[in-house]
Design a protein around this motif. Structure first.
Motif, PDB file in Angstrom:
ATOM      1  N   LEU A  56       0.878  -1.174   0.000  1.00  0.00           N
ATOM      2  CA  LEU A  56       0.000   0.000   0.000  1.00  0.00           C
ATOM      3  C   LEU A  56       0.914   1.221   0.000  1.00  0.00           C
ATOM      4  CD1 LEU A  56      -2.955  -0.655   2.460  1.00  0.00           C
ATOM      5  CD2 LEU A  56      -3.116   0.042   0.084  1.00  0.00           C
ATOM      6  N   LYS A  57       1.112   1.833  -1.160  1.00  0.00           N
ATOM      7  CA  LYS A  57       2.112   2.891  -1.296  1.00  0.00           C
ATOM      8  C   LYS A  57       1.672   4.201  -0.669  1.00  0.00           C
ATOM      9  CE  LYS A  57       5.496   2.554  -3.168  1.00  0.00           C
ATOM     10  NZ  LYS A  57       6.805   2.176  -2.620  1.00  0.00           N
ATOM     11  N   VAL A  69      -3.411   3.673  -3.193  1.00  0.00           N
ATOM     12  CA  VAL A  69      -2.760   3.044  -4.337  1.00  0.00           C
ATOM     13  C   VAL A  69      -1.893   1.873  -3.874  1.00  0.00           C
ATOM     14  CG1 VAL A  69      -2.815   5.010  -5.907  1.00  0.00           C
ATOM     15  CG2 VAL A  69      -0.920   4.775  -4.328  1.00  0.00           C
ATOM     16  N   ILE A  70      -1.928   0.822  -4.670  1.00  0.00           N
ATOM     17  CA  ILE A  70      -1.176  -0.404  -4.405  1.00  0.00           C
ATOM     18  C   ILE A  70      -0.129  -0.557  -5.490  1.00  0.00           C
ATOM     19  CG2 ILE A  70      -1.318  -2.925  -4.411  1.00  0.00           C
ATOM     20  CD1 ILE A  70      -4.216  -2.665  -3.535  1.00  0.00           C
ATOM     21  N   ASP A  71       1.103  -0.852  -5.100  1.00  0.00           N
ATOM     22  CA  ASP A  71       2.118  -1.225  -6.084  1.00  0.00           C
ATOM     23  C   ASP A  71       1.957  -2.730  -6.306  1.00  0.00           C
ATOM     24  OD1 ASP A  71       4.498  -2.122  -7.350  1.00  0.00           O
ATOM     25  OD2 ASP A  71       5.501  -0.267  -6.714  1.00  0.00           O
ATOM     26  N   VAL A  72       1.450  -3.092  -7.470  1.00  0.00           N
ATOM     27  CA  VAL A  72       1.131  -4.502  -7.727  1.00  0.00           C
ATOM     28  C   VAL A  72       2.397  -5.361  -7.721  1.00  0.00           C
ATOM     29  CG1 VAL A  72      -0.004  -6.106  -9.322  1.00  0.00           C
ATOM     30  CG2 VAL A  72      -0.930  -3.816  -9.007  1.00  0.00           C
ATOM     31  N   ARG A  73       3.525  -4.782  -8.144  1.00  0.00           N
ATOM     32  CA  ARG A  73       4.793  -5.526  -8.074  1.00  0.00           C
ATOM     33  C   ARG A  73       5.055  -5.983  -6.642  1.00  0.00           C
ATOM     34  NH1 ARG A  73       9.135  -5.877 -11.001  1.00  0.00           N
ATOM     35  NH2 ARG A  73       8.955  -5.267 -13.169  1.00  0.00           N
ATOM     36  N   LEU A  74       4.920  -5.059  -5.704  1.00  0.00           N
ATOM     37  CA  LEU A  74       5.193  -5.389  -4.302  1.00  0.00           C
ATOM     38  C   LEU A  74       4.139  -6.347  -3.754  1.00  0.00           C
ATOM     39  CD1 LEU A  74       6.286  -1.874  -2.976  1.00  0.00           C
ATOM     40  CD2 LEU A  74       7.721  -3.744  -3.812  1.00  0.00           C
ATOM     41  N   GLY A 100      -6.230   2.372  -6.637  1.00  0.00           N
ATOM     42  CA  GLY A 100      -5.311   2.509  -7.771  1.00  0.00           C
ATOM     43  C   GLY A 100      -4.283   1.393  -7.763  1.00  0.00           C
ATOM     44  N   LEU A 101      -4.053   0.798  -8.924  1.00  0.00           N
ATOM     45  CA  LEU A 101      -3.050  -0.253  -9.063  1.00  0.00           C
ATOM     46  C   LEU A 101      -1.894   0.291  -9.890  1.00  0.00           C
ATOM     47  CD1 LEU A 101      -5.350  -3.267 -10.056  1.00  0.00           C
ATOM     48  CD2 LEU A 101      -4.644  -2.557  -7.758  1.00  0.00           C
ATOM     49  N   ILE A 102      -0.725   0.379  -9.308  1.00  0.00           N
ATOM     50  CA  ILE A 102       0.452   0.843 -10.049  1.00  0.00           C
ATOM     51  C   ILE A 102       1.038  -0.353 -10.789  1.00  0.00           C
ATOM     52  CG2 ILE A 102       2.751   1.866  -9.871  1.00  0.00           C
ATOM     53  CD1 ILE A 102       1.778   3.137  -7.213  1.00  0.00           C
ATOM     54  N   VAL A 103       1.145  -0.221 -12.114  1.00  0.00           N
ATOM     55  CA  VAL A 103       1.658  -1.298 -12.962  1.00  0.00           C
ATOM     56  C   VAL A 103       2.757  -0.749 -13.865  1.00  0.00           C
ATOM     57  CG1 VAL A 103      -0.547  -2.529 -12.896  1.00  0.00           C
ATOM     58  CG2 VAL A 103      -0.071  -0.961 -14.782  1.00  0.00           C
ATOM     59  N   ASP A 104       3.555  -1.649 -14.441  1.00  0.00           N
ATOM     60  CA  ASP A 104       4.659  -1.220 -15.313  1.00  0.00           C
ATOM     61  C   ASP A 104       4.133  -0.497 -16.549  1.00  0.00           C
ATOM     62  OD1 ASP A 104       6.291  -2.417 -13.490  1.00  0.00           O
ATOM     63  OD2 ASP A 104       6.964  -4.034 -14.821  1.00  0.00           O
TER      64      ASP A 104
END
Length: 168
Positions: A56-57, A69-74, A100-104
């Motif tokens: 959870l960034k 927002v969530i960093d999906v990588r993490l 929010g989903l943070i993706v590449d």
């Protein structure tokens, strides 16, 4: 990115069945049912919140609405990567809450028929399998279909629910 967003938003509810927004994390490709996606935005300024768990960034202010927002990588326990100009945030609805989903990067909207989706292999109690509800077969490639409801732990869900109660 704007073209993909327009395509995703123009699809009517009935026509959304079998449509998936695809994105990449490293060399892996994932899909989210388009009915969960509300918009795709570029990376925003993220405000860290004390005691949020690692994936959870923080929160962003999206036109006056506070969204976690969530960093999906993490979340998937992948190697952390610096954000770049292709990094984006997919805003989805999870259990009635915007997240929010943070993706590449976001790839495209694909149609995957139900007969081309198979359950994930049940080889062990591996942590990633709980996030994957199916595997979409597209020609010789596969897309890992996310189970959006499982992305947030119970603790994280309670935290973002409390935040949503105070958001405008």
């Amino acid at each position: 990115m704007a073209q993909i967003l327009e395509e995703a938003l123009e699809i009517g509810e009935d026509a959304q069945k079998g449509k998936y927004l695809t994105f990449a994390l490293g060399g892996d490709e994932y899909g989210i049912e388009i009915r969960h996606v509300t918009e795709i935005i570029g990376l925003q300024v993220i405000t860290e919140v004390p005691e949020f768990t690692g994936y959870l960034k923080g929160i962003i202010n999206l036109r006056g609405k506070i969204i976690p927002v969530i960093d999906v990588r993490l979340r998937f326990r992948k190697e952390e990567k610096d954000y770049n100009d292709r990094t984006c945030t997919i805003v989805i609805q999870v259990k009635g809450i915007s997240v929010g989903l943070i993706v590449d990067n976001v790839a495209e909207v694909l149609s995957i028929s139900q007969e081309n989706i198979v359950p994930p292999p049940n080889l062990s109690s591996d942590y990633q399998n709980k996030f994957i509800k199916g595997i979409g077969k597209i020609d010789s490639s596969v897309k890992l279909i996310l189970d959006c409801d499982s992305l947030l732990s119970d603790f994280a869900m309670k935290t973002v629910t409390l935040m949503d109660d105070f958001s405008c």
